[in-house]
Design a protein around this motif. Structure first.
Motif, PDB file in Angstrom:
ATOM      1  N   ASN A 171      11.133  10.365   6.565  1.00 22.74           N
ATOM      2  CA  ASN A 171      11.752  10.043   7.852  1.00 22.74           C
ATOM      3  C   ASN A 171      10.718   9.644   8.906  1.00 22.74           C
ATOM      4  OD1 ASN A 171      10.684  12.574   8.413  1.00 22.74           O
ATOM      5  ND2 ASN A 171      12.642  13.532   8.896  1.00 22.74           N
ATOM      6  N   VAL A 172       9.418   9.678   8.530  1.00 18.39           N
ATOM      7  CA  VAL A 172       8.361   9.169   9.396  1.00 18.39           C
ATOM      8  C   VAL A 172       7.388   8.358   8.539  1.00 18.39           C
ATOM      9  CG1 VAL A 172       6.539   9.700  11.062  1.00 18.39           C
ATOM     10  CG2 VAL A 172       8.525  11.228  10.864  1.00 18.39           C
ATOM     11  N   LEU A 173       7.160   7.113   8.933  1.00 15.55           N
ATOM     12  CA  LEU A 173       6.188   6.252   8.260  1.00 15.55           C
ATOM     13  C   LEU A 173       5.049   5.973   9.228  1.00 15.55           C
ATOM     14  CD1 LEU A 173       5.159   4.262   6.062  1.00 15.55           C
ATOM     15  CD2 LEU A 173       6.685   2.537   7.072  1.00 15.55           C
ATOM     16  N   LEU A 174       3.823   6.307   8.819  1.00 17.97           N
ATOM     17  CA  LEU A 174       2.630   6.003   9.609  1.00 17.97           C
ATOM     18  C   LEU A 174       1.947   4.792   8.996  1.00 17.97           C
ATOM     19  CD1 LEU A 174       1.129   9.595  10.101  1.00 17.97           C
ATOM     20  CD2 LEU A 174       2.852   8.403  11.486  1.00 17.97           C
ATOM     21  N   VAL A 175       1.824   3.712   9.762  1.00 16.80           N
ATOM     22  CA  VAL A 175       1.187   2.480   9.297  1.00 16.80           C
ATOM     23  C   VAL A 175      -0.150   2.357  10.010  1.00 16.80           C
ATOM     24  CG1 VAL A 175       1.424  -0.006   8.984  1.00 16.80           C
ATOM     25  CG2 VAL A 175       3.467   1.441   9.028  1.00 16.80           C
ATOM     26  N   ALA A 176      -1.233   2.424   9.239  1.00 15.39           N
ATOM     27  CA  ALA A 176      -2.579   2.518   9.815  1.00 15.39           C
ATOM     28  C   ALA A 176      -3.451   1.379   9.307  1.00 15.39           C
ATOM     29  CB  ALA A 176      -3.201   3.872   9.471  1.00 15.39           C
ATOM     30  N   PHE A 177      -3.145   0.162   9.746  1.00 13.10           N
ATOM     31  CA  PHE A 177      -3.948  -1.004   9.385  1.00 13.10           C
ATOM     32  C   PHE A 177      -4.833  -1.478  10.542  1.00 13.10           C
ATOM     33  CE2 PHE A 177      -0.393  -2.533   6.319  1.00 13.10           C
ATOM     34  CZ  PHE A 177      -0.824  -1.633   5.352  1.00 13.10           C
ATOM     35  N   GLY A 178      -4.587  -0.981  11.754  1.00 14.35           N
ATOM     36  CA  GLY A 178      -5.263  -1.515  12.925  1.00 14.35           C
ATOM     37  C   GLY A 178      -4.526  -2.733  13.463  1.00 14.35           C
ATOM     38  N   ASN A 179      -4.862  -3.114  14.706  1.00 10.01           N
ATOM     39  CA  ASN A 179      -4.233  -4.277  15.329  1.00 10.01           C
ATOM     40  C   ASN A 179      -4.884  -5.580  14.835  1.00 10.01           C
ATOM     41  OD1 ASN A 179      -4.947  -2.353  18.169  1.00 10.01           O
ATOM     42  ND2 ASN A 179      -2.923  -2.393  17.255  1.00 10.01           N
ATOM     43  N   PRO A 180      -4.129  -6.619  14.584  1.00  7.09           N
ATOM     44  CA  PRO A 180      -2.670  -6.728  14.651  1.00  7.09           C
ATOM     45  C   PRO A 180      -1.987  -6.581  13.285  1.00  7.09           C
ATOM     46  CG  PRO A 180      -3.596  -8.917  14.483  1.00  7.09           C
ATOM     47  CD  PRO A 180      -4.757  -7.948  14.396  1.00  7.09           C
ATOM     48  N   LEU A 181      -2.758  -6.144  12.261  1.00 14.77           N
ATOM     49  CA  LEU A 181      -2.202  -6.115  10.910  1.00 14.77           C
ATOM     50  C   LEU A 181      -1.040  -5.146  10.786  1.00 14.77           C
ATOM     51  CD1 LEU A 181      -5.477  -6.280   8.767  1.00 14.77           C
ATOM     52  CD2 LEU A 181      -3.882  -8.133   9.277  1.00 14.77           C
ATOM     53  N   GLN A 182      -1.147  -3.982  11.438  1.00 15.49           N
ATOM     54  CA  GLN A 182      -0.048  -3.021  11.300  1.00 15.49           C
ATOM     55  C   GLN A 182       1.210  -3.515  12.002  1.00 15.49           C
ATOM     56  OE1 GLN A 182      -2.194   0.337  12.839  1.00 15.49           O
ATOM     57  NE2 GLN A 182      -1.558   0.020  14.959  1.00 15.49           N
ATOM     58  N   GLU A 183       1.061  -4.190  13.130  1.00 15.95           N
ATOM     59  CA  GLU A 183       2.226  -4.742  13.832  1.00 15.95           C
ATOM     60  C   GLU A 183       2.860  -5.859  13.010  1.00 15.95           C
ATOM     61  OE1 GLU A 183      -0.249  -2.534  16.586  1.00 15.95           O
ATOM     62  OE2 GLU A 183      -0.759  -4.223  15.288  1.00 15.95           O
ATOM     63  N   GLN A 184       2.032  -6.700  12.391  1.00 12.01           N
ATOM     64  CA  GLN A 184       2.562  -7.760  11.529  1.00 12.01           C
ATOM     65  C   GLN A 184       3.338  -7.158  10.362  1.00 12.01           C
ATOM     66  OE1 GLN A 184      -1.053  -9.840  10.559  1.00 12.01           O
ATOM     67  NE2 GLN A 184      -0.842 -11.284  12.252  1.00 12.01           N
ATOM     68  N   TRP A 185       2.782  -6.111   9.753  1.00 16.24           N
ATOM     69  CA  TRP A 185       3.446  -5.503   8.597  1.00 16.24           C
ATOM     70  C   TRP A 185       4.792  -4.915   9.010  1.00 16.24           C
ATOM     71  CZ3 TRP A 185       5.656  -1.227   6.616  1.00 16.24           C
ATOM     72  CH2 TRP A 185       5.782  -1.147   5.230  1.00 16.24           C
ATOM     73  N   ILE A 186       4.836  -4.226  10.139  1.00 13.75           N
ATOM     74  CA  ILE A 186       6.086  -3.628  10.607  1.00 13.75           C
ATOM     75  C   ILE A 186       7.117  -4.714  10.883  1.00 13.75           C
ATOM     76  CG2 ILE A 186       7.143  -2.351  12.521  1.00 13.75           C
ATOM     77  CD1 ILE A 186       4.484  -0.728  12.654  1.00 13.75           C
ATOM     78  N   LEU A 187       6.707  -5.798  11.502  1.00 11.51           N
ATOM     79  CA  LEU A 187       7.621  -6.903  11.779  1.00 11.51           C
ATOM     80  C   LEU A 187       8.159  -7.521  10.496  1.00 11.51           C
ATOM     81  CD1 LEU A 187       5.783  -8.695  14.730  1.00 11.51           C
ATOM     82  CD2 LEU A 187       8.118  -7.800  14.798  1.00 11.51           C
ATOM     83  N   GLU A 188       7.275  -7.752   9.542  1.00 10.05           N
ATOM     84  CA  GLU A 188       7.671  -8.435   8.310  1.00 10.05           C
ATOM     85  C   GLU A 188       8.669  -7.632   7.487  1.00 10.05           C
ATOM     86  OE1 GLU A 188       4.029  -9.266   6.338  1.00 10.05           O
ATOM     87  OE2 GLU A 188       3.379 -10.735   7.855  1.00 10.05           O
ATOM     88  N   HIS A 189       8.612  -6.295   7.599  1.00 10.50           N
ATOM     89  CA  HIS A 189       9.448  -5.456   6.742  1.00 10.50           C
ATOM     90  C   HIS A 189      10.496  -4.661   7.516  1.00 10.50           C
ATOM     91  CE1 HIS A 189       5.558  -6.057   4.592  1.00 10.50           C
ATOM     92  NE2 HIS A 189       6.380  -6.351   3.611  1.00 10.50           N
ATOM     93  N   ALA A 190      10.637  -4.965   8.792  1.00 10.72           N
ATOM     94  CA  ALA A 190      11.541  -4.178   9.636  1.00 10.72           C
ATOM     95  C   ALA A 190      12.974  -4.174   9.127  1.00 10.72           C
ATOM     96  CB  ALA A 190      11.494  -4.705  11.073  1.00 10.72           C
ATOM     97  N   ASP A 191      13.460  -5.309   8.643  1.00  8.20           N
ATOM     98  CA  ASP A 191      14.860  -5.404   8.228  1.00  8.20           C
ATOM     99  C   ASP A 191      15.158  -4.583   6.975  1.00  8.20           C
ATOM    100  OD1 ASP A 191      15.323  -7.092  10.329  1.00  8.20           O
ATOM    101  OD2 ASP A 191      15.173  -8.929   9.146  1.00  8.20           O
ATOM    102  N   ARG A 192      14.143  -4.326   6.157  1.00  5.07           N
ATOM    103  CA  ARG A 192      14.384  -3.657   4.872  1.00  5.07           C
ATOM    104  C   ARG A 192      13.969  -2.187   4.873  1.00  5.07           C
ATOM    105  NH1 ARG A 192      12.089  -8.458   3.868  1.00  5.07           N
ATOM    106  NH2 ARG A 192      10.087  -7.592   3.196  1.00  5.07           N
ATOM    107  N   LEU A 193      13.207  -1.778   5.871  1.00  3.90           N
ATOM    108  CA  LEU A 193      12.769  -0.383   5.925  1.00  3.90           C
ATOM    109  C   LEU A 193      13.909   0.522   6.361  1.00  3.90           C
ATOM    110  CD1 LEU A 193       9.222  -0.527   7.572  1.00  3.90           C
ATOM    111  CD2 LEU A 193       9.755   0.451   5.333  1.00  3.90           C
ATOM    112  N   HIS A 194      14.138   1.596   5.623  1.00  4.97           N
ATOM    113  CA  HIS A 194      15.180   2.562   5.972  1.00  4.97           C
ATOM    114  C   HIS A 194      14.618   3.790   6.671  1.00  4.97           C
ATOM    115  CE1 HIS A 194      17.562   0.792   2.334  1.00  4.97           C
ATOM    116  NE2 HIS A 194      17.533  -0.016   3.378  1.00  4.97           N
ATOM    117  N   VAL A 195      13.312   3.867   6.814  1.00  3.83           N
ATOM    118  CA  VAL A 195      12.690   5.024   7.468  1.00  3.83           C
ATOM    119  C   VAL A 195      13.044   4.987   8.954  1.00  3.83           C
ATOM    120  CG1 VAL A 195      10.531   6.234   7.931  1.00  3.83           C
ATOM    121  CG2 VAL A 195      10.805   4.918   5.817  1.00  3.83           C
ATOM    122  N   PRO A 196      13.613   6.055   9.496  1.00  3.70           N
ATOM    123  CA  PRO A 196      14.044   5.998  10.899  1.00  3.70           C
ATOM    124  C   PRO A 196      12.910   5.881  11.913  1.00  3.70           C
ATOM    125  CG  PRO A 196      14.420   8.185   9.971  1.00  3.70           C
ATOM    126  CD  PRO A 196      14.050   7.306   8.835  1.00  3.70           C
TER     127      PRO A 196
END
Length: 258
Positions: A171-196
């Motif tokens: 229920n918690v996903l920590l994405v630790a790629f640094g800027n801007p890679l982590q923001e890009q990853w979250i954007l790219e997979h936002a529609d399919r991620l079920h983690v709240p």
């Protein structure tokens, strides 16, 4: 006389819950406690939250992502670092209600969550996420239901990794790629991620694992952690705290009308 002083301080600070336009982003002014309670309430209600911490490096590196981030549902961008306060004071005459960062917020969530959280850790060099998982379990009493290092996370087919994260029941996903890679990853997979609850947390896994050391408490209270990190990592951070800082203030000036 005390009330007058309090009123003056309030006028110099954005209210908790107020959204501040800075550097082309909408940044939430809040405190760690108030924000944590919002996240706990969202978790309890099954409502998603995507949390990003905006420091000067975020504002500079994530400029190309501004429009996409603006359309991301359930997004919360909170301020991180003295540079954001300086820019807000310069342009709007007020500072943020408090300073937030993932390195402090995540342990606070662990300590105050009504029930243990279930983490999936994504990022860091090989072995870092696993060591951070041990710290979350043993020092913070939380469940870690999956890990993936940053190299494998960026190289592996996105769909397969998202399915693995969803299947973990985190229920918690920590994405630790640094800027801007982590923001890009979250954007790219936002529609399919079920983690709240998804947080972009930069170097948090390095700190949790002991790979990197945080500044002493006194240095953090003086808001000089950036100087401590620069002293210990001059080659990696010198540009961020010199030229990129000038770029940051130029961006904030350009977007000063919101």
């Amino acid at each position: 006389m005390g009330h007058g002083s309090d009123d003056g301080a309030a006028r110099r600070t954005f209210a908790v819950g107020e959204t501040v336009a800075l550097g082309g982003f909408q940044v939430l002014s809040t405190t760690q406690e108030a924000f944590a309670h919002e996240l706990f309430a969202a978790l309890a209600a099954g409502q998603p939250r995507r949390v990003l911490f905006a420091n000067t490096n975020f504002v500079v590196q994530c400029q190309p992502l501004r429009e996409r981030l603006r359309r991301l549902p359930a997004l919360r961008i909170v301020n991180d670092g003295i540079g954001m306060d300086l820019a807000a004071q310069w342009l709007q005459g007020r500072r943020f209600a408090s300073n937030l960062n993932g390195t402090d917020l995540v342990p606070w969530l662990c300590a105050h969550s009504p029930q243990p959280l279930r983490f999936f850790l994504l990022g860091g060099q090989p072995g870092v996420a696993e060591a951070a998982a041990i710290a979350l379990r043993e020092r913070h009493g939380q469940a870690v239901v999956g890990t993936c290092d940053g190299y494998a996370g960026r190289a592996r087919a996105g769909e397969a990794l998202v399915e693995r994260i969803n299947a973990s029941d985190a229920n918690v996903l920590l994405v630790a790629f640094g800027n801007p890679l982590q923001e890009q990853w979250i954007l790219e997979h936002a529609d399919r991620l079920h983690v709240p609850l998804v947080l972009g947390v930069g170097a948090l896994l390095d700190f949790l694992s002991g790979t990197a050391r945080r500044a002493p408490d006194r240095v953090r209270r003086w808001r000089l952690e950036w100087l401590y990190r620069l002293w210990h990592e001059p080659r990696r951070l010198s540009r961020r705290y010199s030229w990129d800082l000038l770029v940051f203030f130029r961006i904030c000036w350009r977007h000063r009308r919101g």
